[in-house]
Design a protein around this motif. Structure first.
Motif, short mmCIF file in Angstrom:
data_model
loop_
_atom_site.label_atom_id
_atom_site.label_comp_id
_atom_site.label_asym_id
_atom_site.label_seq_id
_atom_site.Cartn_x
_atom_site.Cartn_y
_atom_site.Cartn_z
N LEU A 96 0.85 -1.18 0.00
CA LEU A 96 0.00 0.00 0.00
C LEU A 96 0.89 1.23 0.00
CD1 LEU A 96 -2.70 -0.96 2.68
CD2 LEU A 96 -3.00 -0.85 0.20
N PRO A 97 0.39 2.34 -0.52
CA PRO A 97 1.19 3.57 -0.50
C PRO A 97 1.59 3.94 0.93
CG PRO A 97 -0.82 3.87 -1.80
CD PRO A 97 -0.92 2.54 -1.15
N GLY A 98 2.83 4.29 1.12
CA GLY A 98 3.29 4.73 2.44
C GLY A 98 3.45 3.60 3.44
N MET A 99 3.40 2.41 2.95
CA MET A 99 3.43 1.24 3.85
C MET A 99 4.81 1.04 4.48
SD MET A 99 2.62 -2.62 2.62
CE MET A 99 4.30 -3.13 2.25
N LEU A 100 4.81 0.70 5.77
CA LEU A 100 6.05 0.38 6.47
C LEU A 100 6.17 -1.14 6.59
CD1 LEU A 100 5.71 2.91 9.44
CD2 LEU A 100 6.96 3.25 7.28
N HIS A 101 7.39 -1.57 6.87
CA HIS A 101 7.63 -3.00 7.05
C HIS A 101 7.90 -3.31 8.52
CE1 HIS A 101 7.83 -4.02 2.75
NE2 HIS A 101 8.14 -2.73 2.66
N GLY A 102 7.15 -4.26 9.04
CA GLY A 102 7.32 -4.63 10.44
C GLY A 102 8.16 -5.88 10.57
N LYS A 103 8.86 -5.94 11.70
CA LYS A 103 9.70 -7.11 11.96
C LYS A 103 9.65 -7.39 13.45
CE LYS A 103 12.28 -10.04 10.00
NZ LYS A 103 11.66 -11.05 9.22
N ILE A 104 9.72 -8.64 13.80
CA ILE A 104 9.57 -9.03 15.21
C ILE A 104 10.89 -9.51 15.78
CG2 ILE A 104 8.39 -10.66 16.76
CD1 ILE A 104 6.07 -10.66 14.65
N ALA A 135 -1.68 -3.99 8.17
CA ALA A 135 -2.66 -3.34 9.04
C ALA A 135 -2.72 -1.86 8.68
CB ALA A 135 -2.27 -3.51 10.50
N VAL A 136 -3.96 -1.36 8.56
CA VAL A 136 -4.15 0.07 8.28
C VAL A 136 -5.02 0.62 9.41
CG1 VAL A 136 -5.05 1.76 6.64
CG2 VAL A 136 -4.13 -0.41 5.80
N ASN A 137 -4.59 1.72 9.98
CA ASN A 137 -5.41 2.35 11.02
C ASN A 137 -5.94 3.67 10.50
OD1 ASN A 137 -6.61 2.66 13.55
ND2 ASN A 137 -4.92 3.98 14.23
N ALA A 139 -1.17 -4.37 13.70
CA ALA A 139 -2.15 -3.34 14.06
C ALA A 139 -1.56 -2.35 15.06
CB ALA A 139 -3.41 -3.99 14.63
N LEU A 140 -0.88 -2.87 16.08
CA LEU A 140 -0.29 -1.97 17.09
C LEU A 140 0.76 -1.07 16.47
CD1 LEU A 140 -0.01 -4.46 20.10
CD2 LEU A 140 -1.44 -2.39 20.00
N LEU A 141 1.56 -1.64 15.55
CA LEU A 141 2.58 -0.81 14.88
C LEU A 141 1.93 0.24 13.98
CD1 LEU A 141 5.26 -3.53 14.00
CD2 LEU A 141 5.55 -1.64 15.63
N ALA A 142 0.82 -0.14 13.34
CA ALA A 142 0.12 0.83 12.49
C ALA A 142 -0.44 1.96 13.33
CB ALA A 142 -1.00 0.13 11.71
N ILE A 143 -0.97 1.61 14.50
CA ILE A 143 -1.52 2.64 15.40
C ILE A 143 -0.39 3.55 15.87
CG2 ILE A 143 -2.61 3.04 17.65
CD1 ILE A 143 -4.07 0.29 17.19
N GLY A 189 1.25 5.42 12.69
CA GLY A 189 0.35 6.23 11.86
C GLY A 189 0.39 5.85 10.39
N SER A 190 1.07 4.77 10.05
CA SER A 190 1.14 4.35 8.65
C SER A 190 0.73 2.87 8.55
CB SER A 190 2.57 4.47 8.12
OG SER A 190 3.03 5.79 8.23
N PRO A 191 0.36 2.44 7.34
CA PRO A 191 0.10 1.01 7.17
C PRO A 191 1.38 0.21 7.44
CG PRO A 191 -0.66 2.26 5.26
CD PRO A 191 0.13 3.21 6.11
N VAL A 192 1.23 -0.93 8.08
CA VAL A 192 2.41 -1.75 8.40
C VAL A 192 2.17 -3.18 7.93
CG1 VAL A 192 3.84 -2.72 10.25
CG2 VAL A 192 3.02 -0.36 10.41
N LYS A 193 3.16 -3.68 7.23
CA LYS A 193 3.07 -5.07 6.78
C LYS A 193 4.05 -5.94 7.56
CE LYS A 193 3.26 -7.97 2.66
NZ LYS A 193 3.36 -7.97 1.20
N ILE A 194 3.54 -7.02 8.11
CA ILE A 194 4.43 -8.02 8.69
C ILE A 194 4.23 -9.29 7.89
CG2 ILE A 194 5.01 -9.44 10.69
CD1 ILE A 194 4.16 -7.26 12.51
N GLN A 195 5.33 -9.86 7.47
CA GLN A 195 5.26 -11.12 6.74
C GLN A 195 6.25 -12.09 7.38
OE1 GLN A 195 5.43 -10.81 2.45
NE2 GLN A 195 6.56 -12.74 2.33
N LEU A 196 5.76 -13.26 7.73
CA LEU A 196 6.66 -14.23 8.35
C LEU A 196 7.60 -14.82 7.29
CD1 LEU A 196 4.24 -16.21 10.71
CD2 LEU A 196 5.79 -14.34 11.29
#
Ligand SMILES: Cc1cc2nc3c(=O)[nH]c(=O)nc-3n(C[C@H](O)[C@H](O)[C@H](O)COP(=O)(O)OP(=O)(O)OC[C@H]3O[C@@H](n4cnc5c(N)ncnc54)[C@H](O)[C@@H]3O)c2cc1C
Lengths: 287, 760
Positions: free
Chosen positions: B42-50, B203-205, B264-268, B271-278
Motif C-alpha cells: 500500500l502507498p506509504g506502507m512500512l515493514h514490520g519485523k519481530i 494493518a491500516v489504522n 495493528a499496534l505498529l500501524a496505530i 500512523g502508517s500502514p504496516v506489513k508483517i510477513q513471516l
C-alpha cells in the motif's frame, strides 16, 4: 557486485587475474548463490569449449559447464559412463538439474555430491587451467581439501573438463542413492561402482561411497576383496559386510543415525556392484 | 467484450457439466495472476519485523530500544512494557502480544519495529538490546508433567494447559470379559500445515473506519473478534479484508494472531500502514503447528473380534502457548471412539506446556493422529486373534441409527460400504505375494452444534444483479478447497441458472454475513445449506416480481424464465423492475440455516454435529527388507460424503489430503534440539514431492444425506484421516512388525526389522 558473462576462456582468465582473488567463477550458481557472494562473478556457462560432451582420443570429455540434465541425457554418457548419467539424474530437481553443472558439483566439494561420486567411481580426471595459463590434470578425488572446500581456488583456477575412460566390453558402471524422499533431498548414502569382468571374474573395480569423509571415498579393502571373484550372491554378501565395516560415518538428526548410515553403505555398495557387473556382461558392449 | 476471446475461455457449463464446474478463481491461480497477501503493498506502507527470544525459557531483565529508535527510517518500536499486561488467547488466555517479563520458547515475541523498508526493520531489530536471565526449560511433555519440572506459567500449575477425563460404560467389565487385551504406546510429532504462502498481514489504522487487516484467514470473523478485544476497539471498527489465500489446511483458521495484533499496534503507533510477513523459518519456529502426542492405548476384545472397550492415556504437547491445542486435543482424544461400536471408553488427556513452539491446528484436528493409534491397535488385535482385519472392522463399525459411546447420532452412514469397497478395490481377496495391505476407517463431523452453541449454523445472502447475474454473499472462505464453486453450483441449482452466472463474495468481514469459519468440515453441509435457502428465497422473490411485471404466474425451466402463456423474460428485466420499483434496491434472498440445539451435556455426551462423513482407505505397500524403505504402491480412498456436489474438486480434495496424510505418515514432523526447531525450512522439513506419492484412487459412495444441501456432506478434513492408519497397517503387514512412532521412516522400520535398540 559485478557479473561478467564471458565468451572466451581468455577473457575469463584475464578477468580473474585482473580481480586478483576478488572474483570467482560461477556456472549454474545453484551452490554459489546460497553462500556469501564474492565481489564479482565470472560466468562460464556460455563458453563453448566447456559445455560439450565428446569423445576425444579414446576418452569421454565432459565440459565442466555441462548441466546435469545434459549429462543425464547424453547418449555417450548413457552408453559408456552410465554411473554418471544416473548420478546426474539424481541431483535435486528438474530446475536444479537444468542449471546446475558437473564442474560446480565437483568444485563445490560437498561430501556426497552425486555427480562427483559417480565421476570418482569412473576414475575421472579433471583438466584445469589457472590464471598463469598453466594447465594440470588431476584425479577428481584429489581435488578435495576438507568438508565443502575444494583444493581448487575458483578465483584463480578454472576447471575445464572431466575425462573419463569409456566403459567398453566387459566393463560396467552404476550409481545409486538412498534419501528421505525422491527429489530435493541430500542422500543418506550414495554409492557408485565401476567394474571390469574377465571370464566372469572381477579384474578391476572401483567402489565409492559417500558421505563418509570430506571426499567421496573409495572402499579399497572391499575392492581388494572382490578382485578375482565372481559377482555372485556369496561375494555380494561379503561385500556388504566388508563395505559397512570399512567405513566410519557420522550420524545427523536430520538424515539418519551413524549406525544406519553404515549399514546402508554396505547395502548400497553391494547393490551398485551387482548392477555394474550385470552391465559388464561381455555379451553386451559396455554399459 | 471488445477483445475476441479464444473459445476455451468462454466455455459455458450447462447442467450436465456442472459436476466438474471449475470456478474462475482457479484460472487466476494457475496463470499466476492471483494477488496473495504476500504480494500486497500500500502507498506509504512500512515493514514490520519481530524480535524473538533466542532462549527457550528466560526472564527479561531489561529491553533497551534507544539504538533502534535512533536509526534513520525507523518509525515505531514496540515492547511488552508499553502494553497492558492482559493475556488473550483462543481456547485458553495465556498469551501477551509481546512478552513482558518472561519468554517461554525460542521465537517468543519480545519487541516489534516498523521501518521504511525491510532492511532497516531488520537492522533495528538487531539494535534492540535485551538482557535475559536464563531459566531451566522443559521440552518433553511427559517430563513437563512431573512435579520437579520447571513451570512455564504461574497460573497453570503442573504445566497443564487443559485436561479431561471421561469414562462411559463400564471399562472394568469390558476388560474382565475380554479374551484379549492389546496395548501400545504411539507417538506423533508436531506437524506444520506447510501452506505455500507464509502468513502476511498489512494493518491500516484510519480514524474513521478503524483498523483494517489485509490478510487471508479461514475464520476472519473469529480473528476479528479477538483483535478487537485485544486492541479494545469496537467490533465495527475492525475489519478483515482477505486477499487470495496461499493455502490454509486449518493453519489459517486463526492463522498467527501475533502477526495481526502486532501489525495493528505498529500501524496505530506509527500512523502508517504496516506489513508483517513471516519468513519460512518463522513459520516453523513461531507458527502454530499441530500438537505432538503420546498416545497410550489399551483395547479389550472378545475372541470373535467384538470390541468391548478401550482405554487411552494421552499427553499432547502444547508448546509454550495454547492457541487451539485444547480443542485439537479433545477431538484427538475422542472422535475416533465413534468409528466403531465400543460400549466402554475411558480416556484421560492432558495438554502439557513445554518450552517449544506454540501449537494450533491442522486439517482434521488430530483425528488423523488418533486414527494412526486406534487403527494400528485394531490390526494388532486382528493378528493376535487370527481374524481378518476387514471382518473385524465390519463386525464393529457404526451404522445408520446408532448412538455412539459419546452420544453421536449416526444418520446416513456408508461406513460398512466404504470398508467393503476399499477392500475390494485394493484386492483384499487376491493379495500379491511380498506386498502388505492395510485398511482403516474414519468418522468426522460436519460442523459443530456445540463448539459455539449460539452459532450452530450459517447464513447467506444471494442477490440478483441488474444484469441478471447472481452474487452470493457469504462469510465462508475459499482457499482452494472449492467451496465457492460448490456454492455457485448450489445456488445455480436452486435458481435454475448456470453456475458461471454466479459470483461469490466473501472477502470483507464488514459486509459479509458472519461465519464461524472454514473449519470442522462445515462449509458444504452447513454453509451450503444456507446458500440453498437464500437462493430459494431469491427464486420466490424473482417469481413474485416477474409475475407482477407480466401480470401472470411465471416459472423457471431449463434456465429460462417463462410465464404460463409462454412469454420469456430475462432475469435482468426482473432485476431492473424491482430496482426501479424500490428506487434502488437489489433483490436479495436471505438464507438462515439454524440447526436444532443438541442434547450435549456437561460431560460432553451428546450429538455434536448435524451429520457425519465416513471413509475407509486401503493401502498396498512393500518393504525393502535390506533398507526398511516403505514403498507405497497404491491408496484407495473410499468416502461417504453424501452426494458429491463437484467431482472435480472432490477428487482434488482426496489427492491433496492423501498427500498430506502420506506426509504425516512417512515424512514429516518437527525435530527439536534443546527446544530449537532443527528442521525449520522446507529443505529440512520434508513434505513429500509428487514423485513420493503413490497412485491415489478416490471413490465415492454416494448415499444421499438429507442433512446437507442436495444430499451432500463434508469431505475436506476426513480425506486425511484414514491415510495414517491404512499406511501404518500396510507397512506392518509387509514388515511383520508395527512401528508406533511417526513418521514411519525407513530407518525406524529397519530398526524394527533388525531388532536394533531404538536410537531415535
Ligand atoms: C535445491 C537444491 C538441491 C540440490 N540437490 C542436490 C543433490 O541432490 N545432489 C547434489 O549433488 N547437489 C545438489 N545440489 C547442489 C548443486 O546444485 C550442485 O552441486 C551443482 O552441480 C552445482 O553446480 P553449479 O553450476 O550450480 O555451481 P555454482 O554454484 O555455479 O558453483 C559452485 C562452486 O563451483 C565453482 N565453480 C563452478 N564452475 C567452475 C569451474 N568451471 N571452474 C572452477 N570453479 C567452478 C564456483 O566458483 C563455486 O565455488 C542442490 C542445490 C540446490 C539449490
Amino acid at each position: 557486485m559485478s557479473y561478467l558473462t564471458v565468451s572466451t576462456l581468455e577473457e575469463a582468465l584475464t578477468s580473474l587475474s585482473d580481480s586478483s582473488g576478488k572474483a570467482r567463477v560461477v556456472a549454474g550458481a545453484t551452490d554459489l548463490f546460497l553462500q556469501d557472494l564474492p565481489h564479482s562473478l565470472v560466468d562460464l556457462s556460455a563458453l563453448p569449449e566447456i559445455t560439450v560432451v565428446e569423445e576425444k582420443d579414446g576418452l569421454i570429455s565432459i565440459g565442466a559447464a555441462v548441466t546435469h540434465t545434459a549429462a543425464a541425457s547424453s547418449s555417450l554418457i548413457l552408453a559408456r559412463a552410465r554411473a554418471l548419467a544416473e548420478g546426474c539424474s539424481a541431483v535435486g530437481s528438474p530446475q536444479i538439474r537444468n542449471i546446475g553443472t558437473i564442474g560446480g558439483n565437483v568444485i563445490n566439494a560437498a561430501p556426497a555430491a552425486d555427480a562427483a561420486v559417480a565421476l570418482i567411481s569412473l576414475g575421472a580426471e579433471a583438466v584445469l587451467i589457472d590464471v598463469n595459463r598453466e594447465t594440470r590434470q588431476e584425479a577428481v578425488e584429489n581435488l578435495y581439501w576438507t568438508y565443502n572446500r575444494s583444493l581448487v581456488d575458483s578465483s584463480k583456477e578454472i576447471l575445464l573438463r572431466l575425462l573419463v575412460k569409456p566403459c567398453l566390453g566387459g566393463e560396467g558402471s552404476a550409481f545409486t542413492r538412498f534419501a528421505v524422499r525422491r527429489a530435493l533431498a541430500l542422500p543418506m548414502v550414495n554409492a557408485a561402482a565401476r567394474v571390469k569382468l574377465e571370464n566372469g571374474l572381477v579384474k578391476k573395480v572401483r567402489l565409492v561411497a559417500a558421505p563418509v569423509r570430506p571426499a567421496p571415498t573409495r572402499l579399497i579393502q572391499t575392492e581388494e576383496l572382490v578382485i578375482n571373484q565372481p559377482v555372485d550372491k556369496d561375494t555380494l554378501k561379503r561385500v556388504e559386510v566388508s563395505a559397512a565395516g570399512e567405513v566410519e560415518v557420522r550420524g545427523s538428526q536430520l538424515r539418519c543415525s551413524a549406525r544406519y548410515r553404515q549399514h546402508l553403505v554396505g547395502v548400497l555398495i553391494a547393490r551398485v556392484l551387482k548392477i555394474a557387473a550385470d552391465r559388464a556382461d561381455p555379451g553386451k558392449a559396455g554399459d | 467484450m471488445i477483445l475476441k476471446t479464444p473459445e476455451k475461455f468462454t466455455r459455458q457449463f450447462g447442467k450436465a457439466e456442472s459436476k466438474g464446474y471449475q470456478s474462475p478463481e482457479v484460472w487466476s491461480k494457475v496463470t499466476g495472476k492471483a494477488v496473495y497477501g504476500i504480494d500486497l503493498t500500500l502507498p506509504g506502507m512500512l515493514h514490520g519485523k519481530i524480535l524473538r527470544s533466542p532462549f527457550p525459557h528466560a526472564r527479561i531483565k531489561q529491553v533497551d530500544t534507544r539504538a533502534a529508535e535512533a536509526l534513520p527510517g525507523v518509525r515505531a518500536v514496540l515492547t511488552g512494557a508499553e502494553l497492558e499486561n492482559r493475556p488473550f488467547g483462543i481456547a485458553v488466555e495465556d498469551e501477551l502480544p509481546l512478552a513482558a517479563d518472561k519468554v517461554r520458547y525460542i521465537g517468543d515475541e519480545v519487541a516489534a519495529v516498523a521501518a521504511v523498508d525491510l532492511q532497516t526493520a531488520e537492522r533495528a531489530i538487531k539494535a534492540i538490546k535485551v538482557e535475559y536471565e536464563e531459566l531451566p526449560a522443559v521440552y518433553d511433555p511427559v517430563e513437563a508433567l512431573k512435579d520437579e519440572a520447571p513451570l512455564l506459567h504461574d497460573n497453570f500449575p503442573g504445566n497443564i494447559a487443559w485436561q479431561r477425563e471421561v469414562e462411559r460404560g463400564s471399562l472394568s467389565a469390558a476388560f474382565t470379559e475380554a479374551d484379549l487385551v492389546v496395548e501400545e504406546r504411539f507417538t506423533v510429532p508436531a506437524i506444520h500445515p506447510a501452506y505455500l504462502e507464509p502468513i502476511a498481514c498489512i494493518a491500516v489504522n484510519d480514524p474513521y473506519t478503524g483498523i483494517t487487516l489485509h490478510t487471508a484467514l479461514q475464520s476472519p470473523d473469529a480473528v476479528r473478534e479477538i483483535v478487537a478485544r485485544v486492541l479494545k476497539y469496537p467490533l465495527s471498527k475492525v475489519n478483515i479484508n482477505g486477499p487470495v489465500m496461499g493455502g490454509g489446511f486449518g493453519g489459517r483458521v486463526y492463522g498467527n494472531l501475533k502477526v495481526y495484533i502486532l501489525s495493528a499496534l505498529l500501524a496505530i503507533k506509527s500512523g502508517s500502514p504496516v506489513k508483517i510477513q513471516l519468513t519460512r523459518e518463522e513459520e516453523f519456529t513461531a507458527g502454530r503447528p499441530m500438537i505432538a502426542a503420546v498416545i497410550k492405548m489399551k483395547m479389550a476384545v472378545r475372541s470373535d473380534g467384538t470390541i468391548l472397550g478401550r482405554e487411552a492415556d494421552i499427553i499432547t504437547d502444547n508448546g509454550a502457548y495454547s492457541a487451539q491445542a485444547p480443542w485439537v486435543s479433545k477431538t484427538l482424544s475422542e472422535r475416533n471412539d465413534s468409528v466403531y461400536r465400543i460400549p466402554a471408553i475411558k480416556t484421560r488427556v492432558r495438554l502439557a506446556y513445554t518450552n517449544k513452539v506454540p501449537t494450533g491446528q491442522y486439517r482434521a484436528y488430530g483425528n488423523q493422529a488418533a486414527n494412526f493409534a486406534t487403527e494400528s491397535l485394531i490390526d494388532i488385535a486382528a493378528k493376535k486373534l487370527d481374524l481378518d482385519p476387514l471382518e473385524l472392522r465390519l463386525k464393529n463399525c457404526v451404522r445408520e441409527g446408532d448412538t455412539t459411546v459419546h452420544g453421536l447420532q449416526i444418520g446416513k452412514c456408508g461406513l460398512a460400504e466404504c470398508l467393503q469397497a476399499a477392500a475390494k478395490e485394493i484386492g483384499w481377496d487376491r493379495k500379491k505375494a511380498g506386498r502388505g495391505y492395510g485398511l482403516s476407517a474414519a468418522i468426522h463431523a460436519n460442523g459443530s452444534l456445540v463448539f459455539d452453541k449460539n452459532f450452530r449454523g450459517a447464513s447467506a445472502l444471494v442477490r440478483l444483479e441488474l444484469d441478471g447475474r447472481i452474487t452470493i454473499f457469504t462469510g465462508e472462505q475459499d482457499y482452494g478447497q472449492g467451496t465457492h464453486a460448490a456454492f455457485a453450483q448450489i445456488a445455480a441449482r436452486a435458481l435454475d441458472v448456470s453456475p458461471v452466472q454466479v459470483t461469490v463474495e466473501s472477502k470483507q468481514t464488514k459486509t459479509a454475513p458472519f461465519s464461524t469459519g472454514a473449519l470442522a468440515m462445515r462449509q458444504t453441509t452447513v454453509g451450503g445449506k444456507a446458500i440453498q435457502l437464500a437462493a430459494e428465497d431469491l427464486r420466490e422473490k424473482i417469481f413474485k416480481a416477474a409475475a407482477e411485471l407480466v401480470g401472470e404466474p411465471v416459472a423457471m425451466e431449463n434456465e429460462v424464465l417463462r410465464s404460463i402463456s409462454g412469454q420469456e423474460l430475462e432475469l435482468a428485466e426482473v432485476a431492473y423492475h424491482y430496482h426501479s420499483a424500490t428506487s434502488g434496491l437489489r433483490m436479495t434472498g436471505e438464507g438462515k440455516f439454524v440447526p436444532a440445539e443438541s442434547d450435549y451435556d456437561e460431560s460432553g455426551y451428546g450429538n455434536i454435529s448435524l451429520t457425519y462423513s465416513f471413509a475407509s482407505h486401503a493401502v498396498e505397500a512393500e518393504i525393502d527388507q535390506a533398507t526398511g524403505e516403505l514403498i507405497i504402491h497404491r491408496l484407495v480412498a473410499v468416502h461417504d460424503s453424501g452426494r458429491i456436489v463437484n467431482h472435480l474438486t472432490a477428487r482434488g480434495q482426496v489427492y491433496g489430503g492423501a498427500a498430506q496424510g502420506f506426509g504425516m505418515s512417512c515424512f514429516e514432523g518437527y525435530l527439536f534440539d534443546q527446544g530449537r526447531v532443527a528442521n525449520a525450512s522446507l529443505a529440512d522439513y520434508k513434505i513429500p514431492t509428487a514423485l513420493d506419492l503413490p497412485q491415489i484412487d478416490p471413490l465415492f459412495i454416494e448415499i444421499e444425506d438429507p442433512a446437507g444441501p442436495y444430499g451432500s456432506k463434508g469431505l475436506g478434513e476426513i480425506v486425511m484421516v484414514p491415510v495414517l492408519g491404512a499406511v501404518a497397517n500396510a507397512a506392518a503387514d509387509a514388515a511383520g512388525v508395527h512401528v508406533t512412532d511417526l513418521p514411519l521412516t525407513a530407518e525406524k522400520i529397519y530398526q524394527a526389522l533388525a531388532g536394533w535398540e531404538c536410537e531415535l
